[in-house]
Design an enzyme around this catalytic site. Structure first.
Site, PDB file in Angstrom:
ATOM      1  N   ASP A  80       0.681  -1.271   0.448  1.00 37.98           N
ATOM      2  CA  ASP A  80       0.042   0.285  -0.033  1.00 37.98           C
ATOM      3  C   ASP A  80       0.328   1.191  -0.268  1.00 37.98           C
ATOM      4  OD1 ASP A  80      -2.191   1.969   0.635  1.00 37.98           O
ATOM      5  OD2 ASP A  80      -3.445   0.729   1.488  1.00 37.98           O
ATOM      6  N   SER A 130      -6.902   4.400  -1.208  1.00 39.76           N
ATOM      7  CA  SER A 130      -7.079   2.588  -1.412  1.00 39.76           C
ATOM      8  C   SER A 130      -8.020   2.025  -1.691  1.00 39.76           C
ATOM      9  CB  SER A 130      -6.763   3.180  -0.541  1.00 39.76           C
ATOM     10  OG  SER A 130      -4.811   2.784   0.001  1.00 39.76           O
ATOM     11  N   GLU A 257      -5.536  -7.481  25.559  1.00 40.60           N
ATOM     12  CA  GLU A 257      -4.371  -7.101  25.445  1.00 40.60           C
ATOM     13  C   GLU A 257      -4.271  -6.234  25.995  1.00 40.60           C
ATOM     14  OE1 GLU A 257      -0.974  -6.765  22.462  1.00 40.60           O
ATOM     15  OE2 GLU A 257      -2.409  -7.187  21.382  1.00 40.60           O
ATOM     16  N   GLU A 305      -4.117  -6.940  16.586  1.00 43.77           N
ATOM     17  CA  GLU A 305      -4.471  -5.564  17.464  1.00 43.77           C
ATOM     18  C   GLU A 305      -5.503  -5.006  17.418  1.00 43.77           C
ATOM     19  OE1 GLU A 305      -2.674  -3.517  18.635  1.00 43.77           O
ATOM     20  OE2 GLU A 305      -0.291  -4.322  19.059  1.00 43.77           O
ATOM     21  N   GLU A 348      -1.526  -7.740   2.092  1.00 45.51           N
ATOM     22  CA  GLU A 348      -0.980  -6.665   2.068  1.00 45.51           C
ATOM     23  C   GLU A 348      -0.375  -5.801   3.109  1.00 45.51           C
ATOM     24  OE1 GLU A 348      -3.541  -2.068   2.017  1.00 45.51           O
ATOM     25  OE2 GLU A 348      -4.087  -3.692   3.553  1.00 45.51           O
ATOM     26  N   ASP A 353       2.174   2.826   3.446  1.00 42.17           N
ATOM     27  CA  ASP A 353       0.947   4.014   3.464  1.00 42.17           C
ATOM     28  C   ASP A 353       1.542   4.384   4.723  1.00 42.17           C
ATOM     29  OD1 ASP A 353      -1.398   6.078   1.581  1.00 42.17           O
ATOM     30  OD2 ASP A 353      -2.219   4.471   3.753  1.00 42.17           O
ATOM     31  N   ASP A 394      -1.289   0.036  -4.375  1.00 39.26           N
ATOM     32  CA  ASP A 394      -2.442   0.518  -4.883  1.00 39.26           C
ATOM     33  C   ASP A 394      -2.263   1.600  -5.715  1.00 39.26           C
ATOM     34  OD1 ASP A 394      -1.382   1.127  -2.882  1.00 39.26           O
ATOM     35  OD2 ASP A 394      -3.244   1.431  -1.382  1.00 39.26           O
ATOM     36  N   HIS A 395      -1.578   2.453  -5.139  1.00 40.10           N
ATOM     37  CA  HIS A 395      -0.952   4.277  -5.612  1.00 40.10           C
ATOM     38  C   HIS A 395       0.250   4.583  -4.821  1.00 40.10           C
ATOM     39  CE1 HIS A 395      -1.368   4.895  -0.885  1.00 40.10           C
ATOM     40  NE2 HIS A 395      -2.482   4.378  -1.271  1.00 40.10           N
TER      41      HIS A 395
END
Length: 566
Positions: A80, A130, A257, A305, A348, A353, A394-395
């Site tokens: 990304d 995205s 967590e 997470e 990914e 990004d 993606d970009h």
């Protein structure tokens, strides 16, 4: 006759004999399977439709020979925000960490034989986001920025309009026909890139029920997390790993967590429990040790997470322990390979990004290196005879590689070399103010050197949440005594913005395996879907059976999603 002439004659004779043995001409596997698809000429953008985008992408892939691929499995890796500059800089950093000068190093995908360029614009924006870009790769249809796997007709946040134009994704097609599917990311699994695989939304931000507008709820739209768990395409992804626990947990439940965090759902739904109920033989994990101890088969949900996973550089400091992207990739492939029909997998490197947005090249490059390690893990776990691996972004972003640093100059350091093509190689290269500067900079972002409400004038440090920016009173800072290789250093930015922006330039595509010969030239981003689909005969046959193929077996008609749901 001279010895050189004799050698030349011998070579010519050998080449001629080879040509005769192959029919008199040199053969190109992609060209030999090239199929022409007629695409109507239209006025852009006025006459663009999802059907036109789908057919145009199919034509670009078929003309290049993608129909000649015989892949059982396909894996799409998305870095990304991984611009070509990011790739070059990460390549050098990786090489320098290995003790070399860096420039001659290769990231794992740079050993792939096939390359192309991808044009990333959205239907309503020169510089894309995205959501629109991954939607193009997931569905074969370009669309607007900010929406997930719907046609371009409705405006963003138009729930009713979005419900009228869902676009079938490659992952939904595969899951609906009994192939294995997987989605692996370092972002929230409900984020734009992973979200585009199994969900359809008029707004990428509708990740849980609290983010839906009242109007959207009234119109019947449901959030992205719920769609992932409740999808009617098979049983959804067989493997789903990343961050984003909070979007699956009710506010009444405390995070396992972090004692100070709870779920964010107000509708009372426990989507993790709902997933377990739908997958009685499945395994849910939330840390690296649980992943390592999990059974080696069956569906897998890993949410490591409450929000995004840690940057690769910060992962060792995570208390509960997070798996690396390479570890998640190996786990996903090992499970998905157990399906005899084949699999479709997205992996990914999503936080490349985010680091760019923060103006922090160090974390962007180290996450790119982590993606390279994940790609290598996939190469080691699969065969080029039956698995197409395609790596792309993606970009892009606004990261710049500037000056004339000498060979082997540390990529995160100041330029040692020259500021012009005719300069000699000296110590620090200096600008016209007599000040040194770094090799890597951003065109915009939080690294602007003026004072802000959060940090004083001068070099900025990660993480800089920007407001109250002022024009610098002292101009550019003197970086001679600044450690620009520090992981928390923010590269200088020309324009002060709260978040560094995406770029509109092309990104790379790298491929190996069946059908990779077709990956060449400059293509529209939605063609990536068609590269993957056309290279997988068993999957494209499902569309032909539904009546969506032309006489050559090329899927050219926009599929109706309802045909592939349970």
């Amino acid at each position: 006759m001279s010895r050189a002439s004799s050698a030349a004659l011998a070579l010519a004779t050998t080449l001629l004999a080879t040509a005769c043995a192959t029919g008199g001409v040199a053969t190109d596997p992609a060209k030999s399977t090239s199929v022409d698809v007629d695409v109507p000429s239209i006025r852009h953008p006025a006459d663009e439709t999802p059907q036109w985008w789908f057919r145009d992408g199919a034509a670009q892939a078929a003309q290049r020979g993608a129909m000649g691929g015989h892949a059982k499995n396909v894996i799409l890796f998305v870095g990304d925000g991984m611009s070509l500059t990011t790739v070059a800089a990460a390549r050098i950093l990786d090489g320098q960490r290995k003790g070399g000068p860096g420039e001659n190093n290769r990231l794992s995908w740079e050993n792939f034989p096939a390359t192309a360029l991808s044009k990333t614009y959205n239907t309503d924006s020169q510089t894309p986001d995205s959501a629109g870009t991954m939607s193009a790769m997931a569905t074969g249809v370009k669309t607007r920025a900010g929406v997930l796997s719907i046609g371009q007709q409705p405006m963003r946040r138009d729930c009713a309009g979005a419900q009228a134009v869902p676009m079938l994704t490659l992952w939904e097609l595969a899951a609906g026909r009994g192939f294995a599917t997987g989605v692996v990311t370092t972002t929230r699994v409900t984020h734009a890139t992973p979200g585009a695989t199994f969900t359809h939304s008029a707004d990428r931000n509708w990740e849980n029920d609290t983010e839906l507008t009242d109007e959207a709820k009234a119109a019947g739209c449901i959030d992205i997390a719920r769609q992932l768990v409740e999808t009617r395409f098979g049983n959804g992804p067989d493997v789903l790993m990343g961050g984003g626990r909070k979007n699956f947990m009710p506010v009444s439940e405390r995070d396992p967590e972090y004692d100070d965090k709870v779920g964010e759902r107000l509708d009372g739904r426990d989507l993790i429990a709902q997933w377990k109920q739908r997958h009685p033989g499945g395994t849910y994990v939330w840390n690296a040790q649980q992943l390592a101890d999990a059974p080696s088969s069956g569906p897998l949900l890993g949410l490591f997470e409450p929000d995004h996973m840690q940057f690769s550089a910060d992962r060792p400091r995570d208390g509960a322990g997070e798996p690396t992207l390479a570890e998640m990739t190996r786990t996903a492939i090992a499970r998905l390979k157990q399906n005899d029909k084949g699999f479709v997998l997205l992996v990914e490197g999503g936080r490349i990004d985010h680091a760019h947005h923060y103006g922090n090249a160090y974390r962007a490059l180290t996450d790119t290196i982590a993606l390279s390690e994940a790609v290598q893990a996939a190469v080691d776990a699969t065969s080029a005879q039956d698995t197409l691996i395609l790596v792309t972004a993606d970009h892009s972003h606004t990261l710049s590689f500037v000056g004339y640093p000498k060979r082997g100059n540390p990529i995160l350091d100041k330029v040692r070399g020259g500021s012009g093509e005719d300069d000699g190689i000296g110590d620090y290269a200096l600008d016209q103010l007599g000040l040194p500067y770094t090799t890597l900079n951003y065109s915009n972002g939080p690294g602007y050197v003026g004072a802000s409400a959060q940090q004083p004038e001068g070099p900025k440090r990660f993480q800089h949440t920007v407001s109250g920016v002022q024009i610098p009173k002292k101009g550019r800072p003197d970086l001679r005594n600044v450690d620009t290789q520090d992981p928390d250093y923010l590269q200088e930015a020309l324009v002060p913005t709260a978040s560094e922006s995406h770029g509109g330039d092309d990104v790379g595509i790298w491929a190996r395996g069946p059908g990779s010969d077709a990956v060449r030239g400059s293509v529209e981003q939605n063609t990536i879907f068609h590269f993957l689909l056309q290279s997988m005969p068993a999957l494209r046959a499902e569309l032909c059976e539904a009546g969506d193929c032309d006489g050559n077996g090329v899927p050219v008609t926009l599929p109706e999603p309802g045909k592939f749901r349970e």
